[in-house]
Design a protein around this motif. Structure first.
Motif, PDB file in Angstrom:
ATOM      1  N   ALA A 101      43.612  38.261  37.988  1.00  0.00           N
ATOM      2  CA  ALA A 101      44.051  39.421  37.103  1.00  0.00           C
ATOM      3  C   ALA A 101      44.905  40.363  37.944  1.00  0.00           C
ATOM      4  O   ALA A 101      45.383  41.393  37.775  1.00  0.00           O
ATOM      5  N   GLY A 102      45.155  39.807  39.460  1.00  0.00           N
ATOM      6  CA  GLY A 102      46.143  40.723  40.219  1.00  0.00           C
ATOM      7  C   GLY A 102      45.035  41.811  40.907  1.00  0.00           C
ATOM      8  O   GLY A 102      45.626  42.704  41.730  1.00  0.00           O
ATOM      9  N   HIS A 103      43.675  42.028  40.839  1.00  0.00           N
ATOM     10  CA  HIS A 103      42.945  42.966  41.609  1.00  0.00           C
ATOM     11  C   HIS A 103      42.851  42.592  43.076  1.00  0.00           C
ATOM     12  O   HIS A 103      42.389  43.438  43.767  1.00  0.00           O
ATOM     13  N   LEU A 104      42.855  41.570  43.538  1.00  0.00           N
ATOM     14  CA  LEU A 104      42.558  41.180  44.892  1.00  0.00           C
ATOM     15  C   LEU A 104      43.326  39.859  45.246  1.00  0.00           C
ATOM     16  O   LEU A 104      43.692  39.078  44.315  1.00  0.00           O
ATOM     17  N   THR A 105      43.306  39.449  46.644  1.00  0.00           N
ATOM     18  CA  THR A 105      43.849  38.360  47.241  1.00  0.00           C
ATOM     19  C   THR A 105      43.007  37.736  48.077  1.00  0.00           C
ATOM     20  O   THR A 105      42.360  38.202  49.097  1.00  0.00           O
ATOM     21  N   LEU A 106      42.531  36.100  47.840  1.00  0.00           N
ATOM     22  CA  LEU A 106      41.586  35.901  48.835  1.00  0.00           C
ATOM     23  C   LEU A 106      42.365  35.061  49.963  1.00  0.00           C
ATOM     24  O   LEU A 106      43.380  34.527  49.842  1.00  0.00           O
ATOM     25  N   LEU A 107      41.801  35.699  51.236  1.00  0.00           N
ATOM     26  CA  LEU A 107      42.272  35.290  52.426  1.00  0.00           C
ATOM     27  C   LEU A 107      41.600  34.211  53.177  1.00  0.00           C
ATOM     28  O   LEU A 107      40.566  34.303  53.589  1.00  0.00           O
ATOM     29  N   THR A 108      42.307  33.121  53.622  1.00  0.00           N
ATOM     30  CA  THR A 108      41.591  32.139  54.333  1.00  0.00           C
ATOM     31  C   THR A 108      42.210  31.710  55.479  1.00  0.00           C
ATOM     32  O   THR A 108      41.714  30.739  56.085  1.00  0.00           O
ATOM     33  N   SER A 109      42.993  32.458  56.229  1.00  0.00           N
ATOM     34  CA  SER A 109      43.478  31.949  57.440  1.00  0.00           C
ATOM     35  C   SER A 109      44.121  33.246  58.247  1.00  0.00           C
ATOM     36  O   SER A 109      44.171  34.313  57.614  1.00  0.00           O
ATOM     37  N   ALA A 110      44.265  33.052  59.468  1.00  0.00           N
ATOM     38  CA  ALA A 110      44.808  34.010  60.276  1.00  0.00           C
ATOM     39  C   ALA A 110      46.225  34.286  59.960  1.00  0.00           C
ATOM     40  O   ALA A 110      46.528  35.696  59.986  1.00  0.00           O
ATOM     41  N   ALA A 111      46.765  33.497  59.869  1.00  0.00           N
ATOM     42  CA  ALA A 111      48.260  33.753  59.056  1.00  0.00           C
ATOM     43  C   ALA A 111      48.425  34.513  57.797  1.00  0.00           C
ATOM     44  O   ALA A 111      49.280  35.451  57.634  1.00  0.00           O
ATOM     45  N   ALA A 112      47.462  34.158  56.896  1.00  0.00           N
ATOM     46  CA  ALA A 112      47.346  34.843  55.587  1.00  0.00           C
ATOM     47  C   ALA A 112      46.871  36.167  55.687  1.00  0.00           C
ATOM     48  O   ALA A 112      47.450  37.137  55.005  1.00  0.00           O
ATOM     49  N   VAL A 113      45.870  36.361  56.888  1.00  0.00           N
ATOM     50  CA  VAL A 113      45.570  37.867  57.017  1.00  0.00           C
ATOM     51  C   VAL A 113      46.659  38.737  57.652  1.00  0.00           C
ATOM     52  O   VAL A 113      47.035  39.810  57.113  1.00  0.00           O
ATOM     53  N   LYS A 114      47.305  38.182  58.568  1.00  0.00           N
ATOM     54  CA  LYS A 114      48.671  38.859  59.117  1.00  0.00           C
ATOM     55  C   LYS A 114      49.881  39.148  58.165  1.00  0.00           C
ATOM     56  O   LYS A 114      50.355  40.423  58.170  1.00  0.00           O
ATOM     57  N   ALA A 115      49.939  38.279  57.462  1.00  0.00           N
ATOM     58  CA  ALA A 115      50.829  38.441  56.474  1.00  0.00           C
ATOM     59  C   ALA A 115      50.435  39.719  55.296  1.00  0.00           C
ATOM     60  O   ALA A 115      51.188  40.279  54.945  1.00  0.00           O
ATOM     61  N   HIS A 116      49.467  39.456  54.882  1.00  0.00           N
ATOM     62  CA  HIS A 116      48.740  40.571  54.149  1.00  0.00           C
ATOM     63  C   HIS A 116      48.936  41.770  54.681  1.00  0.00           C
ATOM     64  O   HIS A 116      49.277  42.895  54.013  1.00  0.00           O
TER      65      HIS A 116
END
Length: 336
Positions: A101-116
């Motif tokens: 629904a666009g309320h959150l994004t699940l993050l599973t890697s260091a690269a994903a956290v940095k991009a987020h």
């Protein structure tokens, strides 16, 4: 205090929130906080957390739990592995529903956290944390949960099949040794927050990556729910970070159920104690503000999540950014 650099430096990272548990308790986390409070299905706990409220507080990332509540004489909950697994899977589904629904994004890697963290106006980023490992059948079942995004596991809450925990002294069980060994081998981080001393040192000897998402200092509040100096040093030696909890009786010695509002300066005392012991670069937020208690049991001045930054005002100016987000950002972008 941090080597991380992002487009915006005015935000928070919270090491511990029970978002899905609250959603499955009937709380609509997509509502503004005042709207939720007006029709809250959870009695006797004035809500402090919703997703819009967290946005108002500029929370960019949090560790969100999968928490299988064990049954007790006072509360319904799971009585076996199957029940715990069903609870955790239902909560995982809730995170995916909120993500869809666009309320959150699940993050599973260091690269994903940095991009987020470099994406302005992104929804809340959530790193999945399993609090109490009973949903995991055994060590061979760990890859199932890793594939579904779980990156941090606390083997205990109270006593589990894997470890002694809060108010339940004991070591890692043989199954716990196998699980922590598998966590080490799969680079799954151990959350030491609820481990009993014996289980903590058993786990430390195995050598997994280690943090404490929400744990105050035992030097200031007695009891095995809190970290000894040596435990804090061991977490720091593993390049870990410790999150500060905002529950009143974890800040000052108070009986369970106490509604005494403790001063924010008392929580700042925990931060300073840890900083003197292991450095400001190990101190962060792990509020647990939706963890089965409401505003009645938070420090004076913290009546809703948007008030959390008031804690930073009690800390030295030069470390506020590190405690607010920098230390967790460094850890996440290095180790997740």
């Amino acid at each position: 205090m941090t080597d991380a650099h992002f487009l915006d430096s005015h935000f928070l990272i919270d090491g511990h929130l029970d978002l899905a548990m609250n959603a499955l308790d009937g709380r609509d986390l997509t509502l503004a906080l005042d709207a939720l409070r007006a029709a809250d299905p959870v009695p006797d706990q004035t809500a402090t957390v919703t997703l819009p409220e967290m946005r108002d507080a500029q929370v960019r990332v949090c560790f969100g739990t999968l928490f299988a509540l064990p049954a007790s004489p006072d509360t319904p909950g799971d009585t076996d592995h199957a029940g715990a697994r069903a609870q955790a899977l239902a909560q995982l589904d809730e995170y995916h529903r909120l993500q869809d629904a666009g309320h959150l994004t699940l993050l599973t890697s260091a690269a994903a956290v940095k991009a987020h963290l470099n994406t302005l106006d992104a929804p809340l980023g959530v790193v999945l944390l399993m609090e109490g490992a009973d949903p995991i059948r055994d060590a061979d079942d760990l890859p199932f949960w890793v594939e579904r995004g779980v990156r941090v596991i606390g083997p205990a809450w109270g006593r589990t099949r894997y470890a002694g925990g809060t108010d339940a002294p004991g070591p890692l069980t043989p199954a716990g040794v196998d699980l922590v060994t598998a966590m080490r081998d799969l680079n799954v981080t151990l959350d030491a927050s609820h481990l009993d001393d014996h289980a903590f040192w058993d786990a430390a000897q195995i050598g997994p990556r280690m943090i404490a998402t929400h744990a105050n200092s035992r030097a200031l509040v007695p009891g095995n729910r809190h970290l000894t100096d040596d435990m804090a040093r061991a977490i720091a030696a593993a390049d870990g970070v410790i999150g500060l909890v905002l529950l009143n009786r974890f800040i000052c010695p108070l009986p369970e159920g106490s509604l005494d509002r403790v001063p924010l300066t008392a929580l700042a005392d925990h931060a300073r104690y840890y900083a003197d012991l292991i450095g400001w670069d190990r101190v962060a937020l792990g509020t647990d503000l939706d963890g089965g208690f409401g505003a009645e049991k938070t420090p004076a001045g913290i009546d809703r999540y948007a008030h959390v930054p008031r804690l930073l005002d009690e800390l030295p100016t030069g470390v506020r950014q590190s405690v607010a987000w920098g230390n967790w950002a460094r850890w996440l972008t290095t180790h997740l």
